[in-house]
Motif scaffolding. Structure first.
Motif, PDB file in Angstrom:
ATOM      1  N   TYR A  81      33.539  37.088  28.322  1.00  0.00           N
ATOM      2  CA  TYR A  81      32.719  36.807  30.209  1.00  0.00           C
ATOM      3  C   TYR A  81      33.572  38.519  30.480  1.00  0.00           C
ATOM      4  O   TYR A  81      33.827  39.172  30.144  1.00  0.00           O
ATOM      5  CB  TYR A  81      33.945  35.727  30.634  1.00  0.00           C
ATOM      6  CG  TYR A  81      35.559  36.539  30.664  1.00  0.00           C
ATOM      7  CD1 TYR A  81      36.469  36.565  32.089  1.00  0.00           C
ATOM      8  CD2 TYR A  81      36.638  35.983  30.364  1.00  0.00           C
ATOM      9  CE1 TYR A  81      37.015  37.268  31.658  1.00  0.00           C
ATOM     10  CE2 TYR A  81      37.468  36.153  29.751  1.00  0.00           C
ATOM     11  CZ  TYR A  81      38.391  36.593  31.024  1.00  0.00           C
ATOM     12  OH  TYR A  81      39.416  37.072  31.066  1.00  0.00           O
ATOM     13  N   PHE A  82      32.839  38.583  32.050  1.00  0.00           N
ATOM     14  CA  PHE A  82      32.864  39.339  33.393  1.00  0.00           C
ATOM     15  C   PHE A  82      33.129  39.195  34.038  1.00  0.00           C
ATOM     16  O   PHE A  82      33.114  37.890  34.669  1.00  0.00           O
ATOM     17  CB  PHE A  82      31.802  39.964  32.255  1.00  0.00           C
ATOM     18  CG  PHE A  82      30.692  39.629  33.193  1.00  0.00           C
ATOM     19  CD1 PHE A  82      30.167  40.060  34.207  1.00  0.00           C
ATOM     20  CD2 PHE A  82      29.543  38.620  32.074  1.00  0.00           C
ATOM     21  CE1 PHE A  82      29.296  39.597  34.784  1.00  0.00           C
ATOM     22  CE2 PHE A  82      28.789  38.374  32.821  1.00  0.00           C
ATOM     23  CZ  PHE A  82      28.078  38.702  34.731  1.00  0.00           C
ATOM     24  N   LYS A  83      34.060  39.677  34.799  1.00  0.00           N
ATOM     25  CA  LYS A  83      33.807  39.544  36.091  1.00  0.00           C
ATOM     26  C   LYS A  83      33.809  41.239  37.271  1.00  0.00           C
ATOM     27  O   LYS A  83      34.341  42.657  36.369  1.00  0.00           O
ATOM     28  CB  LYS A  83      35.355  39.511  36.078  1.00  0.00           C
ATOM     29  CG  LYS A  83      36.198  38.347  36.016  1.00  0.00           C
ATOM     30  CD  LYS A  83      36.653  38.146  37.049  1.00  0.00           C
ATOM     31  CE  LYS A  83      37.391  37.608  37.713  1.00  0.00           C
ATOM     32  NZ  LYS A  83      38.631  37.048  38.427  1.00  0.00           N
ATOM     33  N   THR A  84      33.206  41.296  37.929  1.00  0.00           N
ATOM     34  CA  THR A  84      33.002  42.819  39.136  1.00  0.00           C
ATOM     35  C   THR A  84      33.889  42.363  39.946  1.00  0.00           C
ATOM     36  O   THR A  84      33.711  41.632  40.922  1.00  0.00           O
ATOM     37  CB  THR A  84      31.695  43.278  38.878  1.00  0.00           C
ATOM     38  OG1 THR A  84      31.189  44.167  39.678  1.00  0.00           O
ATOM     39  CG2 THR A  84      30.183  42.131  39.257  1.00  0.00           C
ATOM     40  N   ILE A  85      34.357  43.427  41.270  1.00  0.00           N
ATOM     41  CA  ILE A  85      34.740  42.748  42.286  1.00  0.00           C
ATOM     42  C   ILE A  85      33.934  44.426  42.889  1.00  0.00           C
ATOM     43  O   ILE A  85      34.387  45.523  42.520  1.00  0.00           O
ATOM     44  CB  ILE A  85      36.146  42.423  42.118  1.00  0.00           C
ATOM     45  CG1 ILE A  85      36.546  41.411  41.473  1.00  0.00           C
ATOM     46  CG2 ILE A  85      36.560  42.466  43.706  1.00  0.00           C
ATOM     47  CD1 ILE A  85      38.117  40.864  41.390  1.00  0.00           C
ATOM     48  N   TYR A  86      34.410  43.702  44.319  1.00  0.00           N
ATOM     49  CA  TYR A  86      34.078  45.467  44.661  1.00  0.00           C
ATOM     50  C   TYR A  86      34.940  45.223  45.829  1.00  0.00           C
ATOM     51  O   TYR A  86      34.839  43.845  46.567  1.00  0.00           O
ATOM     52  CB  TYR A  86      32.375  45.617  45.993  1.00  0.00           C
ATOM     53  CG  TYR A  86      33.002  46.505  46.598  1.00  0.00           C
ATOM     54  CD1 TYR A  86      32.919  47.705  46.158  1.00  0.00           C
ATOM     55  CD2 TYR A  86      32.491  46.916  48.608  1.00  0.00           C
ATOM     56  CE1 TYR A  86      32.376  48.762  48.047  1.00  0.00           C
ATOM     57  CE2 TYR A  86      32.663  47.445  49.240  1.00  0.00           C
ATOM     58  CZ  TYR A  86      32.814  48.657  48.709  1.00  0.00           C
ATOM     59  OH  TYR A  86      32.361  49.342  49.965  1.00  0.00           O
ATOM     60  N   ASP A  87      35.473  46.158  46.622  1.00  0.00           N
ATOM     61  CA  ASP A  87      36.665  45.553  48.009  1.00  0.00           C
ATOM     62  C   ASP A  87      36.689  47.418  48.994  1.00  0.00           C
ATOM     63  O   ASP A  87      36.686  48.206  48.493  1.00  0.00           O
ATOM     64  CB  ASP A  87      38.117  45.667  47.491  1.00  0.00           C
ATOM     65  CG  ASP A  87      38.798  44.965  48.201  1.00  0.00           C
ATOM     66  OD1 ASP A  87      38.632  44.987  49.447  1.00  0.00           O
ATOM     67  OD2 ASP A  87      39.794  44.593  48.591  1.00  0.00           O
ATOM     68  N   GLY A  88      36.494  47.209  49.642  1.00  0.00           N
ATOM     69  CA  GLY A  88      36.012  47.947  50.838  1.00  0.00           C
ATOM     70  C   GLY A  88      37.135  48.200  51.908  1.00  0.00           C
ATOM     71  O   GLY A  88      36.299  46.772  52.915  1.00  0.00           O
ATOM     72  N   LYS A  89      37.135  48.478  52.757  1.00  0.00           N
ATOM     73  CA  LYS A  89      38.181  48.921  53.902  1.00  0.00           C
ATOM     74  C   LYS A  89      37.213  50.276  55.040  1.00  0.00           C
ATOM     75  O   LYS A  89      37.833  50.818  54.220  1.00  0.00           O
ATOM     76  CB  LYS A  89      39.123  48.491  54.046  1.00  0.00           C
ATOM     77  CG  LYS A  89      40.108  47.160  53.480  1.00  0.00           C
ATOM     78  CD  LYS A  89      41.527  47.314  53.414  1.00  0.00           C
ATOM     79  CE  LYS A  89      41.766  45.701  52.729  1.00  0.00           C
ATOM     80  NZ  LYS A  89      43.740  45.746  52.685  1.00  0.00           N
TER      81      LYS A  89
END
Length: 827
Positions: free
Chosen positions: A613-621
């Motif tokens: 499996y794979f996962k991608t995450i983006y987090d921005g403030k």
């Protein structure tokens, strides 16, 4: 006539007698000192007192030497009375020491803090343990009265009371009677025609005749505020072309009882002036073309003082990029009153190019200089650059163990082209130790113990060891990161952890897992703001299903089940590789008010893992300051995530393990909703026979399928949450505590969904009574939203977050929560 002669004769005789007496006194004062005695000493040692005397044994005394001696003793500030006597040829100095201040008491002061008063007294050498000079008390009283007058308290009074104590000590009390501040009854502006009174009043900080609900307006008179308002009005006109604007006079009158103030300002507006020409003269280092193209001053445009100031600062900063740290930029206006134009000549003198001799640090009692140097971009032996100085300051400020950072450029005596740069830092605690017992409505009984350190032994290395046990999880973890593994800023880290997780007690569908992991990572700096990190983590997972098998989880379980023991826990191993990018331009590591923080990561299991499996995450403030002080700021944040399986193993298409699903709800995603309750729920089908009114089965083939929807969330493989926040000054908290306490009003919005959920497969089935209604869990538009107030505090026990929120958009079965409280939350 005879009477006049007698009077004159008498005066002559008297003068002669006085002269003889003075000569006799002068003669008596002359003697050779054979010994010196000092009487009356209590606190001052005899040896110290003798050092103040400009007389030694064997010296000849006279009236001049006596006056010199008295002045020297008074200048020592230890004595309030001095008497010089002679015992034959022995010089006797009789003194009365000034009393020592035992205590300083402030009473009745509201507008001036005790700390401010203490600083003012220390400036006059009045402090506990020091001798009291009573001669300065009157000037202190008058100085404090002047301060109260400047803020409109004209009935204020200050009295210094000295209370004697044994052993020549005193208590000093400053008694304040502040009274009420004079209120502004009216402000009159005379001579304005272009702009109305209302337009000009809106520019001013001082107000009068305000409505009852406008409690933030400043209606009491303050001299400094009036001066600021006059400058504001001047700028308001001059920024709109009124080059000849002036405030001709200002009258401030007071009512007889000193409770009301009337202010009158007489102004001359003049006419608007346009720019006829802009000329650059001087040495622009060959950058004339670029500077001219970037200037806001353009022929035919209205004159603006703000644009002139901006232009001067722009040229100065631009030249500062090349090492010319002290340029002189002067704007000379040539005003033509006939056609109402002005020609602007900008004279530029770049000065000498400045080289940095040394960079050093002050205030770092824990953090080593080496750690700070890793974050300094302005290097020694290079040209001084203002942008590099600011970038270095911001880089140090982003360290979580720095509270305040500033710098000073120090010019070296006799060196016109060399400077030193001093960075002054204020550190904050970089680690925490936690140990305690707690109880919560969701976590039940919890035990925790741990230690974390972002600046281990002042080296900048991060280390953490934590043990936690709550109703749904027991875990132990150890992590270590060296962000300065090499001089180039390459970081190296590792982690080891073990956890036991009971999903049913975490508001999720029932399952139990045990997992231990071992990982390592290495990071590379791309530039000042960007970093890329690579990692590899090995995990071993043991997973036990609950008594209910949901359709979304059965597919994953089936590929590991033992046909001979279907109830046995499943076990699988993964090797998870990851790459992550991070970028930070924040002005502070904690409680930032400006800049942005972004991160994106992609992780994927290696093909030899038991699951793919794979996962991608983006987090921005993103922080946008709304005021010059940055106490008001706007925050926009977003978090996006997606995961899924890839390839197949033994002919079975891979999916994202449901243990890796995204969940939402709680203080770090959607406030106002219970933790982990937002998102798809577990569903499963049950077959039930049709019975007649007597309860008998009608027969074979009469069964129907019913759908059961769990009240517990399962999570999904896709997530989008975000929000906006207005960061405001915390009431009753002073400015200096803004880095420890933060308040904000927020709106949160988002959703978690499952792109693999087939709604059409279930939509026609009957829902068993008592179950939650079926929803399309693949629909990303089924968002939730909430709004509320949050208060965050960096307490000695760790970060604390208090949130009060209310749901604005909810779905059937959602579990709302008005108040939430967390300790140790990262924000």
């Amino acid at each position: 006539m005879k009477l006049k002669q007698l009077v004159v004769a008498g005066l002559l005789v008297s003068s002669a007698s006085l002269a003889e007496a003075a000569a006799a006194t002068e003669e008596d004062a002359k003697f050779i000192v054979e010994d010196i005695k000092v009487e009356g000493l209590q606190r001052v040692a005899l040896g110290a007192a003798l050092t103040y005397l400009p007389v030694q044994v064997g010296d000849q005394m006279n009236s001049f030497r006596i006056a010199q001696l008295i002045r020297a003793l008074y200048s020592s500030s230890h004595f309030e009375d001095i008497e010089i006597l002679r015992d034959n040829n022995i010089l006797v100095v009789r003194v009365k020491e000034r009393p020592t201040i035992s205590n300083i008491i402030f009473e009745g002061n509201d507008d001036i803090k005790d700390e401010q008063l203490s600083e003012s007294l220390e400036g006059n050498d009045i402090r506990v343990g020091e001798p009291l000079d009573k001669t300065v008390l009157t000037s202190i009283e008058n100085g404090l009265k002047d301060f109260f007058y400047s803020i409109g308290k004209y009935n204020a009074d200050v009295t210094a009371i000295v209370t004697p104590l044994p052993r020549n000590r005193v208590d000093l009390k400053l008694l304040f009677e502040e009274g009420d501040a004079a209120k502004i009854e009216q402000i009159n502006i005379v001579g304005n025609e272009v702009y109305s009174d209302g337009e000009l009043f809106n520019q001013m900080e001082l107000k009068f005749d305000t409505p009852w609900w406008d409690f933030m307006s400043e209606t009491r008179y303050q001299k400094q505020t009036l001066s600021g308002d006059m400058e504001t009005l001047t700028s308001y006109y001059m920024d709109r072309g009124y080059l000849r604007f002036s405030i001709d006079s200002t009258q401030v009158s007071m009512t007889p009882e000193k409770s009301g103030i009337y202010i009158t300002m007489n102004v001359s507006e003049g006419e608007q002036y346009k720019i006829s020409d802009v000329e650059l003269v001087g040495d622009l280092l060959g950058n004339e073309e670029f500077i001219e193209s970037a200037l806001p001053l353009v022929e035919g445009r209205l004159y603006s003082q703000a644009e002139v100031t901006y232009t001067e600062e722009f040229i100065s900063k631009y030249l500062g990029r090349f090492g010319y740290a002290y340029p002189t930029v002067t704007t000379v206006p040539d005003i033509n009153d006939e056609d109402k134009t002005v020609k602007l000549t900008l004279s530029v003198d770049p000065g000498k190019r400045i080289n940095v001799r040394r960079v050093f640090f002050e205030g770092n009692t824990i953090t080593s200089d080496e750690v700070l140097r890793h974050n300094v971009i302005q290097m020694e032996g290079t040209w001084l650059s203002n942008p590099l100085l600011e970038s270095s300051k911001n880089s140090i400020s982003r360290l979580t163990y720095m509270d305040n950072v500033d710098y000073e450029v120090i010019r070296l005596p006799g060196e016109e082209d060399k400077v030193d740069v001093k960075y002054s830092v204020t550190e904050k605690p970089s680690g925490s130790f936690t140990a305690g017992v707690g109880y919560g409505d969701r976590t039940k009984l919890s035990l925790q113990a741990g230690i974390s350190q972002d600046n281990f032994l002042g080296t900048g290395k991060r280390m953490a060891f934590n043990i936690n046990t709550v109703s749904f999880q027991k875990s132990v973890s150890l992590s270590y990161t060296d962000p300065y593994f090499t001089v180039d800023g390459i970081s190296l880290g590792g982690s080891l952890s073990y956890s036991e997780f009971d999903a049913g007690n975490a508001n999720l569908i029932q399952y139990n897992s045990k997992q231990y992991s071992l990982g390592a990572n290495v990071g590379y700096p791309i530039d000042e703001f960007n970093r890329i990190t690579f990692g590899l983590t090995y995990s071993n997972v043991e997973l036990a299903a609950g008594r209910t098998s949901y359709d979304q989880t059965t597919r994953f379980y089936n590929q590991f089940l033992d046909p001979n023991d279907p109830d046995a826990p499943i076990d699988y191993q993964t090797y998870l590789g990851s790459v992550a990018w991070s970028r930070s331009t924040l002005n502070r590591g904690l409680f930032p008010t400006a800049g942005s923080s972004q991160s994106a990561s992609f992780s994927i299991t290696t093909p030899n893992s038991d699951v793919n499996y794979f996962k991608t995450i983006y987090d921005g403030k993103f922080y946008f300051p709304l005021s010059a002080s940055q106490r008001w700021s706007f925050l926009a944040r977003v978090r996006l995530g997606y995961g899924n399986g890839y390839s197949d193993i033994n002919g079975i298409d891979q999916i994202l393990p449901f243990t890796q699903n995204f969940t939402a709800g709680g203080s770090d995603t959607l406030r106002g909703f219970e933790n982990n309750t937002v998102g798809p729920r577990g569903v499963y089908q049950e077959t039930q026979s049709i019975v007649d009114p007597n309860g008998n089965s009608i027969g074979l083939g009469s069964e129907v399928s019913e759908l059961v929807v769990s009240p517990r969330s399962l999570g999904g493989n896709a997530m989008a949450v975000g929000g906006i926040e207005l960061i405001v000054p915390t009431p009753f908290i002073e400015d200096e505590y803004d880095t420890s306490v933060r308040s904000s009003f927020f709106v949160d919005i988002g959703n978690v969904w499952d792109t693999e959920f087939d709604y059409d497969k279930y939509k026609d089935l009957n829902i068993r009574n008592g179950s939650d209604p079926l929803a399309d869990y693949s629909d990303w538009k089924r968002y939730r939203a909430s709004a509320g107030l949050s208060v965050q505090w960096l307490s000695p026990m760790g970060p604390m977050v208090f949130s009060f929120s209310r749901a604005l958009s909810e779905r059937d079965g959602d579990d709302m929560k008005f108040f939430s409280f967390n300790i140790g939350q990262t924000f």
